[in-house]
Design a protein around this motif. Structure first.
Motif, PDB file in Angstrom:
ATOM      1  N   ASP A 465       0.835  -1.213   0.000  1.00 52.25           N
ATOM      2  CA  ASP A 465       0.000   0.000   0.000  1.00 52.25           C
ATOM      3  C   ASP A 465       0.870   1.264   0.000  1.00 52.25           C
ATOM      4  O   ASP A 465       0.561   2.235  -0.701  1.00 52.25           O
ATOM      5  CB  ASP A 465      -0.918   0.015   1.220  1.00 52.25           C
ATOM      6  CG  ASP A 465      -1.999  -1.058   1.153  1.00 52.25           C
ATOM      7  OD1 ASP A 465      -2.303  -1.518   0.037  1.00 52.25           O
ATOM      8  OD2 ASP A 465      -2.525  -1.434   2.218  1.00 52.25           O
ATOM      9  N   GLN A 466       1.940   1.257   0.794  1.00 51.86           N
ATOM     10  CA  GLN A 466       2.852   2.401   0.792  1.00 51.86           C
ATOM     11  C   GLN A 466       3.448   2.624  -0.592  1.00 51.86           C
ATOM     12  O   GLN A 466       3.485   3.748  -1.100  1.00 51.86           O
ATOM     13  CB  GLN A 466       4.000   2.167   1.796  1.00 51.86           C
ATOM     14  CG  GLN A 466       3.626   2.301   3.251  1.00 51.86           C
ATOM     15  CD  GLN A 466       4.811   1.949   4.133  1.00 51.86           C
ATOM     16  OE1 GLN A 466       5.141   0.782   4.316  1.00 51.86           O
ATOM     17  NE2 GLN A 466       5.463   2.962   4.692  1.00 51.86           N
ATOM     18  N   TRP A 467       3.929   1.544  -1.189  1.00 51.24           N
ATOM     19  CA  TRP A 467       4.542   1.644  -2.521  1.00 51.24           C
ATOM     20  C   TRP A 467       3.537   2.183  -3.538  1.00 51.24           C
ATOM     21  O   TRP A 467       3.879   3.035  -4.360  1.00 51.24           O
ATOM     22  CB  TRP A 467       5.063   0.281  -2.957  1.00 51.24           C
ATOM     23  CG  TRP A 467       5.623   0.297  -4.355  1.00 51.24           C
ATOM     24  CD1 TRP A 467       6.897   0.606  -4.710  1.00 51.24           C
ATOM     25  CD2 TRP A 467       4.916   0.021  -5.564  1.00 51.24           C
ATOM     26  NE1 TRP A 467       7.046   0.534  -6.073  1.00 51.24           N
ATOM     27  CE2 TRP A 467       5.844   0.181  -6.618  1.00 51.24           C
ATOM     28  CE3 TRP A 467       3.605  -0.344  -5.864  1.00 51.24           C
ATOM     29  CZ2 TRP A 467       5.485  -0.022  -7.961  1.00 51.24           C
ATOM     30  CZ3 TRP A 467       3.252  -0.541  -7.199  1.00 51.24           C
ATOM     31  CH2 TRP A 467       4.179  -0.385  -8.226  1.00 51.24           C
ATOM     32  N   GLN A 468       2.308   1.692  -3.479  1.00 49.70           N
ATOM     33  CA  GLN A 468       1.306   2.146  -4.443  1.00 49.70           C
ATOM     34  C   GLN A 468       1.013   3.635  -4.288  1.00 49.70           C
ATOM     35  O   GLN A 468       0.874   4.358  -5.281  1.00 49.70           O
ATOM     36  CB  GLN A 468       0.019   1.327  -4.287  1.00 49.70           C
ATOM     37  CG  GLN A 468       0.163  -0.092  -4.801  1.00 49.70           C
ATOM     38  CD  GLN A 468      -1.060  -0.949  -4.554  1.00 49.70           C
ATOM     39  OE1 GLN A 468      -1.850  -0.681  -3.637  1.00 49.70           O
ATOM     40  NE2 GLN A 468      -1.223  -1.993  -5.340  1.00 49.70           N
ATOM     41  N   ALA A 469       0.964   4.109  -3.061  1.00 48.72           N
ATOM     42  CA  ALA A 469       0.730   5.542  -2.836  1.00 48.72           C
ATOM     43  C   ALA A 469       1.877   6.373  -3.403  1.00 48.72           C
ATOM     44  O   ALA A 469       1.654   7.416  -4.045  1.00 48.72           O
ATOM     45  CB  ALA A 469       0.561   5.811  -1.344  1.00 48.72           C
ATOM     46  N   ILE A 470       3.107   5.940  -3.180  1.00 50.65           N
ATOM     47  CA  ILE A 470       4.264   6.663  -3.694  1.00 50.65           C
ATOM     48  C   ILE A 470       4.305   6.587  -5.216  1.00 50.65           C
ATOM     49  O   ILE A 470       4.532   7.604  -5.898  1.00 50.65           O
ATOM     50  CB  ILE A 470       5.560   6.088  -3.081  1.00 50.65           C
ATOM     51  CG1 ILE A 470       5.563   6.305  -1.566  1.00 50.65           C
ATOM     52  CG2 ILE A 470       6.797   6.726  -3.718  1.00 50.65           C
ATOM     53  CD1 ILE A 470       6.606   5.484  -0.827  1.00 50.65           C
TER      54      ILE A 470
END
Length: 545
Positions: A465-470
């Motif tokens: 989820d963090q990677w997708q937001a970035i």
């Protein structure tokens, strides 16, 4: 001896990885910067995974070169991106291929595509599996009965060398080191060295429009392709072999960058070069990043064509050991098979000094100056970095990159806005201590290809989820500011939302028309470059447009 097997959970072949010293250094950095103190980076085992049963079986005529063994399916389930690494270490493989094919010749590929197209089985060409954009992941929608991944590792020969034209006919499954080893007795080289050189294939380079290590002039695989041969579901696609042609749109250019969405590249005639004998290299420090990229622009527009003119901002230089964090660093190198490169280096250093740069003259005068000092430190970090992901991921450290290209007139504002967006989203997603940096990978007279890297603290169970937001935040700003969504990593599945905004609508329609003509069943790498076909309420498959 049986061929070496790629690791399904990390970079390179089984038995390769970070050295004990590298592991210690990575552990220390992760603990100091991100508070990662749980050092459980034990490699996964194949038996750790529960895979769905294969949904299709190949006919007996194809069975001799096909496998549905667990380890084969695991190796071909993902590429080598950050989220691929996260899911592997979390033991999540929801979409393994049903079958892995290892054709021994082009006729095997023809027979396999005939069967797949007639039976609604998706086909994903697989080179070395080094994709970092979801290009080989078997996520194809619900309109297919199964997926077969096609690995061309047995097609690994240089078939002919034409010394007069300085070209060679080469099979698509050859890995970089194998290719160069077969060319070396002839005194020639392809001179295409992407970061994945040891673990990627000629066919993969062509299919993804790979960018090589050299920063100017011959930067992409496009520059070396003389002719392509590709097997499609409708037959074999092969162009004339020519040094150049004005006869309409080039058929080769449709195959280059096609990412397996049109067919399987089986061989190509490639332009070669004599092996270099003359080299010179050094590094240059700059007080400001603006001075540094001004010098890069001057060199790129002077017609000098250095083999390397990488620019590392001071954060990137410090992170890779190429600097102490007080200066931006240029890595500068020239090479030639024909002549001394001293005059070219001398003129480049004049450009450097005109912009306030300070060259390392001791490094320049060293015998191996192009691999000494800051240049050598950066080169070593560049090659070894992919092995560190298999340590950082289980430590809960988020690390990834993205790249683009932009013209010089827009670069200053572009760089400031992209870095601001990256810092902002990293603070939101990773908290304090996140690191972001920029370097140039390739340089053209009309603009650079900036490459952005970032590190941050991951959330247990939430790193995807963090990677997708970035990824979304940074890709959105690239689109908004007019930079390309990818300069050399290809589109894959990860870049599709932004690629569809970048390309003209009429071009998308034309590309869909080409796919319909040569892949009417839509079985070739569905979802890459074009949307996959979908299953209708009645059960019939239709193309998504």
């Amino acid at each position: 001896m049986p061929p070496r097997r790629m690791k399904f959970w990390g970079w390179g072949f089984e038995g390769e990885g970070a050295t004990p010293e590298e592991r210690t250094a990575v552990h220390k950095t992760a603990a100091t910067k991100f508070g990662a103190t749980t050092f459980d980076d034990t490699p996964p085992r194949a038996e750790d995974y529960t895979l769905r049963a294969p949904r299709v079986a190949v006919p007996q005529a194809l069975a001799g070169f096909c496998s549905s063994e667990r380890l084969d399916r695991l190796v071909h389930a993902y590429g080598k991106s950050f989220i691929d690494s996260v899911r592997i270490f979390e033991r999540r493989v929801p979409n393994p291929p049903d079958v892995v094919a290892y054709p021994g010749g082009e006729q095997d590929v023809v027979d396999l595509l005939d069967w797949a197209a007639s039976n609604d089985v998706a086909v994903i060409p697989f080179g070395g599996g080094s994709s970092v954009v979801g290009g080989v992941e078997p996520v194809v929608g619900d309109a297919f009965k199964g997926v077969v991944s096609v690995n061309l590792q047995r097609l690994d020969k240089v078939l002919e060398v034409d010394k007069a034209s300085r070209a060679a006919r080469i099979q698509a499954g050859v890995l970089g080191p194998q290719l160069e080893a077969q060319l070396r007795p002839h005194g020639v080289t392809l001179r295409h060295f992407p970061q994945s050189f040891e673990y990627s294939t000629l066919g993969g380079w062509i299919a993804t429009r790979s960018g090589g290590h050299f920063a100017t002039l011959y930067t992409h695989i496009d520059d070396f392709v003389e002719q392509v041969r590709m097997v499609t579901p409708r037959g074999v696609w092969e162009s004339f072999r020519l040094p150049g042609s004005g006869a309409g749109p080039s058929p080769d250019r449709l195959a280059i960058g096609s990412e397996g969405a049109l067919g399987v590249i089986t061989e190509a005639w490639m332009r070669l070069q004599d092996r270099p004998r003359f080299r010179a290299g050094t590094s240059v420090g700059f007080r400001t990043f603006e001075d540094a990229w001004g010098a890069v622009r001057a060199i790129s527009q002077a017609g000098l064509y250095p083999a390397n003119v990488r620019l590392l901002d001071r954060v990137e230089a410090h992170t890779t050991g190429a600097g102490d964090g007080t200066a931006d660093v240029m890595v500068l190198a020239f090479e030639s098979a024909d002549h001394d490169v001293g005059p070219w280096m001398a003129r480049a250093l004049e450009c450097v000094r005109d912009h306030g740069g300070t060259p390392d003259m001791d490094q320049l005068e060293a015998t191996g100056g192009h691999r000494e000092g800051a240049s050598g430190a950066w080169r070593n970090a560049f090659i070894r970095m992919p092995f560190f992901r298999e340590i950082l991921t289980p430590l809960g450290v988020l690390f990834d990159t993205f790249e683009t290209a932009i013209t010089w007139d827009r670069f200053g504002d572009f760089h400031a806005n992209v870095m601001a967006a990256l810092h902002d989203v990293m603070r939101r997603e990773c908290g304090p201590g996140a690191i972001a940096s920029c370097r140039f990978t390739h340089v053209y007279p009309d603009g650079p290809a900036p490459y952005f890297s970032f590190y941050g603290k991951g959330r247990p169970g939430g790193m995807v989820d963090q990677w997708q937001a970035i990824k979304h935040a940074c890709s959105d700003v690239l689109n908004r500011l007019g930079g390309t969504i990818t300069h050399h990593h290809a589109v894959g599945r990860d870049h599709m939302p932004w690629y569809e905004k970048q390309r003209p609508d009429l071009f998308a329609a034309a590309l869909q028309g080409a796919k319909d003509a040569i892949d009417p069943s839509g079985v070739m790498n569905p979802g890459v470059l074009l949307p996959p076909k979908r299953q209708t309420a009645s059960g019939a498959a239709t193309a998504v447009r």
